[in-house]
Design a protein around this motif. Structure first.
Motif, PDB file in Angstrom:
ATOM      1  N   ALA A 229       9.206   0.574  -0.430  1.00 40.39           N
ATOM      2  CA  ALA A 229       8.699   0.637   0.941  1.00 40.39           C
ATOM      3  C   ALA A 229       9.019  -0.663   1.670  1.00 40.39           C
ATOM      4  O   ALA A 229       9.001  -1.742   1.077  1.00 40.39           O
ATOM      5  CB  ALA A 229       7.187   0.872   0.947  1.00 40.39           C
ATOM      6  N   ILE A 230       9.314  -0.509   2.947  1.00 38.34           N
ATOM      7  CA  ILE A 230       9.571  -1.663   3.812  1.00 38.34           C
ATOM      8  C   ILE A 230       8.572  -1.628   4.960  1.00 38.34           C
ATOM      9  O   ILE A 230       8.312  -0.576   5.544  1.00 38.34           O
ATOM     10  CB  ILE A 230      11.006  -1.623   4.373  1.00 38.34           C
ATOM     11  CG1 ILE A 230      12.014  -1.991   3.276  1.00 38.34           C
ATOM     12  CG2 ILE A 230      11.153  -2.585   5.536  1.00 38.34           C
ATOM     13  CD1 ILE A 230      13.444  -1.989   3.772  1.00 38.34           C
ATOM     14  N   ALA A 231       8.015  -2.776   5.244  1.00 38.36           N
ATOM     15  CA  ALA A 231       7.117  -2.900   6.391  1.00 38.36           C
ATOM     16  C   ALA A 231       7.469  -4.156   7.157  1.00 38.36           C
ATOM     17  O   ALA A 231       8.042  -5.100   6.604  1.00 38.36           O
ATOM     18  CB  ALA A 231       5.662  -2.959   5.924  1.00 38.36           C
TER      19      ALA A 231
ATOM     20  N   ALA B 216       0.826  -1.208   0.000  1.00 45.42           N
ATOM     21  CA  ALA B 216       0.000   0.000   0.000  1.00 45.42           C
ATOM     22  C   ALA B 216       0.859   1.256   0.000  1.00 45.42           C
ATOM     23  O   ALA B 216       0.563   2.224  -0.723  1.00 45.42           O
ATOM     24  CB  ALA B 216      -0.927  -0.005   1.212  1.00 45.42           C
ATOM     25  N   VAL B 217       1.936   1.265   0.781  1.00 42.72           N
ATOM     26  CA  VAL B 217       2.786   2.444   0.869  1.00 42.72           C
ATOM     27  C   VAL B 217       3.604   2.627  -0.404  1.00 42.72           C
ATOM     28  O   VAL B 217       3.781   3.756  -0.890  1.00 42.72           O
ATOM     29  CB  VAL B 217       3.695   2.364   2.113  1.00 42.72           C
ATOM     30  CG1 VAL B 217       4.736   3.474   2.115  1.00 42.72           C
ATOM     31  CG2 VAL B 217       2.843   2.440   3.374  1.00 42.72           C
ATOM     32  N   ALA B 218       4.111   1.550  -0.981  1.00 43.54           N
ATOM     33  CA  ALA B 218       4.850   1.657  -2.247  1.00 43.54           C
ATOM     34  C   ALA B 218       3.951   2.204  -3.347  1.00 43.54           C
ATOM     35  O   ALA B 218       4.363   3.048  -4.154  1.00 43.54           O
ATOM     36  CB  ALA B 218       5.409   0.293  -2.647  1.00 43.54           C
ATOM     37  N   LYS B 219       2.707   1.752  -3.375  1.00 43.76           N
ATOM     38  CA  LYS B 219       1.757   2.220  -4.379  1.00 43.76           C
ATOM     39  C   LYS B 219       1.416   3.691  -4.175  1.00 43.76           C
ATOM     40  O   LYS B 219       1.336   4.475  -5.132  1.00 43.76           O
ATOM     41  CB  LYS B 219       0.483   1.375  -4.325  1.00 43.76           C
ATOM     42  CG  LYS B 219      -0.548   1.726  -5.384  1.00 43.76           C
ATOM     43  CD  LYS B 219      -1.743   0.783  -5.316  1.00 43.76           C
ATOM     44  CE  LYS B 219      -2.778   1.132  -6.386  1.00 43.76           C
ATOM     45  NZ  LYS B 219      -3.947   0.203  -6.328  1.00 43.76           N
ATOM     46  N   ALA B 220       1.241   4.099  -2.916  1.00 45.01           N
ATOM     47  CA  ALA B 220       0.834   5.469  -2.618  1.00 45.01           C
ATOM     48  C   ALA B 220       1.954   6.476  -2.844  1.00 45.01           C
ATOM     49  O   ALA B 220       1.697   7.626  -3.222  1.00 45.01           O
ATOM     50  CB  ALA B 220       0.340   5.569  -1.178  1.00 45.01           C
TER      51      ALA B 220
ATOM     52  N   ALA C  91       8.085 -10.653  10.410  1.00 52.52           N
ATOM     53  CA  ALA C  91       8.111 -10.760   8.953  1.00 52.52           C
ATOM     54  C   ALA C  91       8.432  -9.377   8.410  1.00 52.52           C
ATOM     55  O   ALA C  91       7.761  -8.404   8.752  1.00 52.52           O
ATOM     56  CB  ALA C  91       6.770 -11.241   8.409  1.00 52.52           C
ATOM     57  N   ALA C  92       9.484  -9.275   7.609  1.00 52.03           N
ATOM     58  CA  ALA C  92       9.890  -8.013   6.991  1.00 52.03           C
ATOM     59  C   ALA C  92       9.658  -8.112   5.492  1.00 52.03           C
ATOM     60  O   ALA C  92      10.021  -9.117   4.867  1.00 52.03           O
ATOM     61  CB  ALA C  92      11.359  -7.723   7.280  1.00 52.03           C
ATOM     62  N   VAL C  93       9.070  -7.079   4.924  1.00 50.90           N
ATOM     63  CA  VAL C  93       8.676  -7.108   3.515  1.00 50.90           C
ATOM     64  C   VAL C  93       9.186  -5.871   2.793  1.00 50.90           C
ATOM     65  O   VAL C  93       9.040  -4.745   3.288  1.00 50.90           O
ATOM     66  CB  VAL C  93       7.147  -7.186   3.368  1.00 50.90           C
ATOM     67  CG1 VAL C  93       6.732  -7.070   1.905  1.00 50.90           C
ATOM     68  CG2 VAL C  93       6.629  -8.503   3.942  1.00 50.90           C
ATOM     69  N   LEU C  94       9.802  -6.085   1.626  1.00 51.41           N
ATOM     70  CA  LEU C  94      10.156  -5.017   0.705  1.00 51.41           C
ATOM     71  C   LEU C  94       9.154  -5.038  -0.433  1.00 51.41           C
ATOM     72  O   LEU C  94       8.952  -6.083  -1.064  1.00 51.41           O
ATOM     73  CB  LEU C  94      11.563  -5.223   0.156  1.00 51.41           C
ATOM     74  CG  LEU C  94      11.952  -4.347  -1.053  1.00 51.41           C
ATOM     75  CD1 LEU C  94      12.065  -2.886  -0.637  1.00 51.41           C
ATOM     76  CD2 LEU C  94      13.258  -4.845  -1.667  1.00 51.41           C
ATOM     77  N   ALA C  95       8.523  -3.905  -0.698  1.00 47.76           N
ATOM     78  CA  ALA C  95       7.611  -3.778  -1.833  1.00 47.76           C
ATOM     79  C   ALA C  95       8.106  -2.652  -2.725  1.00 47.76           C
ATOM     80  O   ALA C  95       8.444  -1.571  -2.241  1.00 47.76           O
ATOM     81  CB  ALA C  95       6.186  -3.497  -1.364  1.00 47.76           C
ATOM     82  N   LEU C  96       8.158  -2.908  -4.028  1.00 50.54           N
ATOM     83  CA  LEU C  96       8.584  -1.915  -5.001  1.00 50.54           C
ATOM     84  C   LEU C  96       7.387  -1.402  -5.783  1.00 50.54           C
ATOM     85  O   LEU C  96       6.387  -2.120  -5.924  1.00 50.54           O
ATOM     86  CB  LEU C  96       9.611  -2.527  -5.952  1.00 50.54           C
ATOM     87  CG  LEU C  96      10.868  -3.109  -5.297  1.00 50.54           C
ATOM     88  CD1 LEU C  96      11.757  -3.749  -6.343  1.00 50.54           C
ATOM     89  CD2 LEU C  96      11.616  -2.034  -4.527  1.00 50.54           C
ATOM     90  N   PRO C  97       7.481  -0.184  -6.290  1.00 49.50           N
ATOM     91  CA  PRO C  97       6.373   0.347  -7.086  1.00 49.50           C
ATOM     92  C   PRO C  97       6.020  -0.537  -8.286  1.00 49.50           C
ATOM     93  O   PRO C  97       4.882  -0.513  -8.763  1.00 49.50           O
ATOM     94  CB  PRO C  97       6.904   1.711  -7.543  1.00 49.50           C
ATOM     95  CG  PRO C  97       7.906   2.092  -6.518  1.00 49.50           C
ATOM     96  CD  PRO C  97       8.551   0.805  -6.090  1.00 49.50           C
TER      97      PRO C  97
END
Length: 208
Positions: A70-72, A61-65, A126-132
């Protein structure tokens, strides 16, 4: 400078994750910010039933916005005798999100009659990297221990004062450096760091 967004408004987490990622920040010239830099982005509903699901929801959601990597993370305390609870409900175990004192008191009361050798638990992250682009990478870490009978220590936050680690101290009695070297978040984010490095270097190459 590339901006990396940590999908949290928890100042403790932003500081802790910044320390864990410090080497990567210096290497790549990153600017690491929390969601306080984006007050217009609404909080993401953590509707997942696992730490990985919740962290993925937030990071995506943060990468998209923001259009930025974004890392969560989602993390909590899993107590064996409670079947892994509080688990994903750790931050709101007593009913109100983020009330650390109430959460600790309720959990200790629930474990009041449990003998010392049955109080095994672990912090899980759990650590997640999300790219646009839509790419998502998930890594996990665990910090095993046992639940103390009363809180000890003034460092850390959350359940840190009641998780006793291998050397007999609670997580809240460790220095930040000691904690980061063995913590669930430290393990998960160090595993995630190479993916962050690769993704950002690849993006820089595509932009030249």
């Amino acid at each position: 400078m590339t901006r990396l967004v940590l999908a949290t408004r928890n100042a403790h987490k932003v500081r802790e994750l910044g320390q864990i990622l410090d080497g990567l920040v210096e290497e790549l010239g990153l600017e690491v910010v929390g969601l306080d830099a984006y007050p217009e982005i609404p909080d993401v509903v953590e509707s997942g039933v696992t730490f990985a699901e919740n962290a993925t929801l937030k990071a995506v959601a943060v990468a998209k916005a923001t259009g930025l990597p974004a890392i969560a993370d989602d993390s909590g305390l899993a107590v064996d005798v409670l079947g892994g609870s509080p688990g994903v409900f750790s931050a709101r175990w007593a009913g109100r999100h983020g009330d650390d004192r109430a959460n600790l008191e309720l959990l200790l009361a629930q474990l009041g009659d449990v003998p010392d050798d049955e109080r095994a638990a672990a912090f899980v992250c759990a650590a997640v990297l999300a790219l646009p682009s839509g790419e998502v990478v998930v890594e996990e870490g665990r910090m095993p221990g046992r639940v103390a009978r009363e809180p000890r220590g003034t460092n850390g936050f959350g359940y840190d004062p009641i998780l006793v680690v291998e050397d007999g101290r609670t997580a809240a009695e460790l220095s930040p450096e000691e904690k980061n070297s063995i913590s669930h978040r430290g393990i998960a984010f160090r595993a995630l760091a190479p993916h962050v490095r690769l993704a950002l270097k690849r993006a820089a190459g595509l932009n030249r």
